[in-house]
Design an enzyme around this catalytic site. Sequence first.
Site, PDB file in Angstrom:
ATOM      1  CD  GLU A 138      -1.420  -4.754  -0.978  1.00 33.44           C
ATOM      2  OE1 GLU A 138      -0.607  -4.570  -0.074  1.00 33.44           O
ATOM      3  OE2 GLU A 138      -2.135  -5.784  -1.062  1.00 33.44           O
TER       4      GLU A 138
ATOM      5  CE  LYS B 136      -0.580  -4.630   3.795  1.00 41.57           C
ATOM      6  NZ  LYS B 136      -0.321  -5.533   2.645  1.00 41.57           N
TER       7      LYS B 136
ATOM      8  CB  CYS C 224      -4.050  -5.912   1.418  1.00 41.83           C
ATOM      9  SG  CYS C 224      -4.170  -7.597   0.747  1.00 41.83           S
TER      10      CYS C 224
END
Length: 286
Positions: free
Chosen positions: A42, A115, A157
Amino acid sequence: MRNDNVALLQLCSGANVKHNLAQIEQQIKPLSDTVKLVLTPENALLFADVESYREHAEVQGTGPLQQAVSEMAQRYGIWLLIGSMPLISREDPSRITNSSLLFDDQGEIRARYDKIHMFDVDINDEHGPYNESAIYQRGEHITVVDTPVGRLGMTICYDLRFPGIFQALREQGAELISVPAAFTRLTGKSHWEPLLKARAIENQCIILAPAQVGVHGTCRTWGHTMAVSGWGEIIKKNPLTVSALPLNIRRDSLILIREQIKVVKHNRFRPQLTSLIKKNTNQGKE
């Protein structure tokens, strides 16, 4: 003779995009010719402040950052996953998303994942409260794409804490799942490895987790890049070194595991999950 087919890059990215790109290329150069897929963490191209993310955000398919990555993928003949970079939102052009992009060995974009889960937490570390929602618009689609080493589901993440997205990716045929991350040092020490192992075991997928490590302004990241087998065993790990982690991934290792324990077939919540997938799936066809 080395037969590694995947490499996970562990980076210490910062606010200088040229330095970040150079750091990525430096790790790619010495890799074996057998490596087909390279994954970065990321914030691989930019780890900075809100203004910098907005300044460097690009429309998918155009811009100097994507051009540089495309040329790098072509130059080394690899598929290259940028764990995340700021892109202009597909839903609202006035917003940006924290997005993974997968480039093939011809430099073409094969898949994008925005995301979904925003890191809006206060964990009482040196950084202070985190509020990704103030920076990014959350994603609306899951993404699964075929690669030279297997069918890849994409996450970023904080998604790691939400089992549902991983189940949805498995339902769509994922054999590998990428988890590019910038886990904080505080949460990483306690949660990073157990969560990666849990997602691998639950979904009988190989987890590929390249990570940021070190100090990035006020943020300190945990590192510990690793790959985890579908049985939950660590295939290989890089605790704290800023370097590439090459490894050999065998997706056929999943066949016996999936035959022995049929978790997809036995899942009593599949109807609800299937409904969610139909609503939100993006197969990486841009």
